[in-house]
Design a protein around this motif. Sequence first.
Motif, PDB file in Angstrom:
ATOM      1  N   ARG A 177      10.240   8.788  -8.731  1.00 50.57           N
ATOM      2  CA  ARG A 177      11.520   9.014  -9.397  1.00 50.57           C
ATOM      3  C   ARG A 177      12.099  10.379  -9.029  1.00 50.57           C
ATOM      4  NH1 ARG A 177      11.190   4.437  -9.953  1.00 50.57           N
ATOM      5  NH2 ARG A 177      11.150   3.140 -11.838  1.00 50.57           N
ATOM      6  N   GLY A 178      13.415  10.506  -9.255  1.00 46.12           N
ATOM      7  CA  GLY A 178      14.095  11.774  -9.040  1.00 46.12           C
ATOM      8  C   GLY A 178      14.606  11.923  -7.626  1.00 46.12           C
ATOM      9  N   ARG A 179      15.046  13.117  -7.320  1.00 48.64           N
ATOM     10  CA  ARG A 179      15.515  13.434  -5.979  1.00 48.64           C
ATOM     11  C   ARG A 179      14.316  13.847  -5.123  1.00 48.64           C
ATOM     12  NH1 ARG A 179      21.171  14.527  -5.556  1.00 48.64           N
ATOM     13  NH2 ARG A 179      22.166  12.848  -6.724  1.00 48.64           N
ATOM     14  N   ARG A 180      14.113  13.153  -4.015  1.00 45.99           N
ATOM     15  CA  ARG A 180      12.970  13.406  -3.144  1.00 45.99           C
ATOM     16  C   ARG A 180      13.460  13.716  -1.737  1.00 45.99           C
ATOM     17  NH1 ARG A 180      11.690   7.667  -4.985  1.00 45.99           N
ATOM     18  NH2 ARG A 180      13.886   7.994  -5.439  1.00 45.99           N
ATOM     19  N   LEU A 181      12.801  14.644  -1.058  1.00 44.46           N
ATOM     20  CA  LEU A 181      13.177  15.041   0.294  1.00 44.46           C
ATOM     21  C   LEU A 181      12.045  14.703   1.253  1.00 44.46           C
ATOM     22  CD1 LEU A 181      14.951  16.902  -1.652  1.00 44.46           C
ATOM     23  CD2 LEU A 181      15.185  18.397   0.325  1.00 44.46           C
ATOM     24  N   VAL A 182      12.382  13.927   2.274  1.00 49.21           N
ATOM     25  CA  VAL A 182      11.398  13.464   3.252  1.00 49.21           C
ATOM     26  C   VAL A 182      11.843  13.913   4.635  1.00 49.21           C
ATOM     27  CG1 VAL A 182      10.305  11.445   4.302  1.00 49.21           C
ATOM     28  CG2 VAL A 182      10.760  11.478   1.839  1.00 49.21           C
ATOM     29  N   ALA A 183      10.920  14.503   5.400  1.00 50.50           N
ATOM     30  CA  ALA A 183      11.209  14.978   6.758  1.00 50.50           C
ATOM     31  C   ALA A 183      10.469  14.134   7.774  1.00 50.50           C
ATOM     32  CB  ALA A 183      10.785  16.434   6.909  1.00 50.50           C
ATOM     33  N   GLY A 236      13.998  -0.957  -2.306  1.00 52.77           N
ATOM     34  CA  GLY A 236      14.850  -0.781  -3.472  1.00 52.77           C
ATOM     35  C   GLY A 236      15.242   0.636  -3.802  1.00 52.77           C
ATOM     36  N   HIS A 237      15.175   1.528  -2.819  1.00 48.29           N
ATOM     37  CA  HIS A 237      15.466   2.933  -3.091  1.00 48.29           C
ATOM     38  C   HIS A 237      16.731   3.393  -2.370  1.00 48.29           C
ATOM     39  CE1 HIS A 237      11.627   3.689  -5.151  1.00 48.29           C
ATOM     40  NE2 HIS A 237      11.219   2.693  -4.391  1.00 48.29           N
ATOM     41  N   ALA A 238      17.522   4.215  -3.044  1.00 47.99           N
ATOM     42  CA  ALA A 238      18.711   4.802  -2.427  1.00 47.99           C
ATOM     43  C   ALA A 238      18.283   5.875  -1.438  1.00 47.99           C
ATOM     44  CB  ALA A 238      19.614   5.403  -3.499  1.00 47.99           C
ATOM     45  N   VAL A 239      18.873   5.837  -0.239  1.00 48.49           N
ATOM     46  CA  VAL A 239      18.500   6.769   0.822  1.00 48.49           C
ATOM     47  C   VAL A 239      19.749   7.420   1.406  1.00 48.49           C
ATOM     48  CG1 VAL A 239      17.405   7.021   3.083  1.00 48.49           C
ATOM     49  CG2 VAL A 239      16.439   5.426   1.409  1.00 48.49           C
ATOM     50  N   ALA A 240      19.742   8.739   1.499  1.00 48.26           N
ATOM     51  CA  ALA A 240      20.757   9.489   2.246  1.00 48.26           C
ATOM     52  C   ALA A 240      20.107   9.972   3.532  1.00 48.26           C
ATOM     53  CB  ALA A 240      21.268  10.665   1.422  1.00 48.26           C
ATOM     54  N   GLY A 285      20.937  17.305  -8.039  1.00 45.05           N
ATOM     55  CA  GLY A 285      21.132  16.018  -8.688  1.00 45.05           C
ATOM     56  C   GLY A 285      22.457  15.968  -9.425  1.00 45.05           C
ATOM     57  N   GLY A 286      22.529  15.125 -10.440  1.00 40.39           N
ATOM     58  CA  GLY A 286      23.765  14.990 -11.191  1.00 40.39           C
ATOM     59  C   GLY A 286      24.910  14.556 -10.306  1.00 40.39           C
ATOM     60  N   SER A 287      26.067  15.150 -10.531  1.00 42.93           N
ATOM     61  CA  SER A 287      27.259  14.779  -9.765  1.00 42.93           C
ATOM     62  C   SER A 287      27.515  15.717  -8.596  1.00 42.93           C
ATOM     63  CB  SER A 287      28.481  14.771 -10.685  1.00 42.93           C
ATOM     64  OG  SER A 287      28.676  16.057 -11.256  1.00 42.93           O
ATOM     65  N   ALA A 288      26.574  16.612  -8.302  1.00 42.25           N
ATOM     66  CA  ALA A 288      26.767  17.571  -7.212  1.00 42.25           C
ATOM     67  C   ALA A 288      26.926  16.840  -5.884  1.00 42.25           C
ATOM     68  CB  ALA A 288      25.593  18.533  -7.141  1.00 42.25           C
ATOM     69  N   PRO A 328      22.651   8.580  -6.408  1.00 40.80           N
ATOM     70  CA  PRO A 328      22.158   8.393  -7.778  1.00 40.80           C
ATOM     71  C   PRO A 328      21.048   9.372  -8.119  1.00 40.80           C
ATOM     72  CG  PRO A 328      21.373   6.637  -6.349  1.00 40.80           C
ATOM     73  CD  PRO A 328      22.364   7.424  -5.545  1.00 40.80           C
ATOM     74  N   ALA A 329      20.675   9.378  -9.392  1.00 46.90           N
ATOM     75  CA  ALA A 329      19.655  10.323  -9.849  1.00 46.90           C
ATOM     76  C   ALA A 329      18.332  10.127  -9.114  1.00 46.90           C
ATOM     77  CB  ALA A 329      19.451  10.180 -11.351  1.00 46.90           C
ATOM     78  N   ASP A 330      17.968   8.879  -8.849  1.00 48.16           N
ATOM     79  CA  ASP A 330      16.765   8.570  -8.078  1.00 48.16           C
ATOM     80  C   ASP A 330      17.190   8.276  -6.644  1.00 48.16           C
ATOM     81  OD1 ASP A 330      15.058   8.771 -10.303  1.00 48.16           O
ATOM     82  OD2 ASP A 330      15.500   6.726 -10.895  1.00 48.16           O
TER      83      ASP A 330
END
Length: 204
Positions: free
Chosen positions: A25-31, A53-57, A103-106, A129-131
């Motif tokens: 959960r939460g904001r995660r950073l993967v390299a 099922g996860h949101a990815v940027a 996170g949030g609306s940033a 999203p938050a996650d």
Amino acid sequence: MSFPPSPREVLSDALAAEIVHNYARGRRLVAVDGAGGTKLFADALGVALREAGHAVARASLDDFLQPRAAREQQGADSAAGYYGDRYDYSTFLRVLVQPFKLGGSAGFVAASFDASRDVPLAPRWLTAPADAILLVDGPFLQRPELRGIWNFVVYLEPDASKLDPRIDGADELYVGAVQPRTASDAIVSAFDENDPRRVFADRC
């Protein structure tokens, strides 16, 4: 007719499952760190994470270059220049990493520089999203400037024989200075891009 998954898809699915298990959960950073093949591998990993099922940027360090005059100040063929001057880490952290972690609306920006025109890009603000997972590919992602920002690091060991001599020289400087293998969560041999294989090694 369905086809069996490719070796890259199998490995991507396994890494995605590991990442999600450890950081659910939460904001995660993967390299996806390495001197070659990182974009292709990160794209496949992004597909696996989305299918789970996860949101990815997605972002690439190559979209955060310095202007040509700055990145080639030691010469266009300089390995030291490629390692030391190529990327704009302060902008990368300021407009992408830091706001994403808030996170949030940033809003955050996934690309800051157009290499083909050698000009900064107008900011294109994105939200998530938050996650959500920020998945970044590129070389030198474990430099001191970026150490500590990642939840999970995949390190791709490239085939040096396929690298440009300048890139190979820069990678040697990086490996000598940072020892990226040691701190990575997963090491992948990418000698064959179509058949990447995970390598398990001691961290001592």
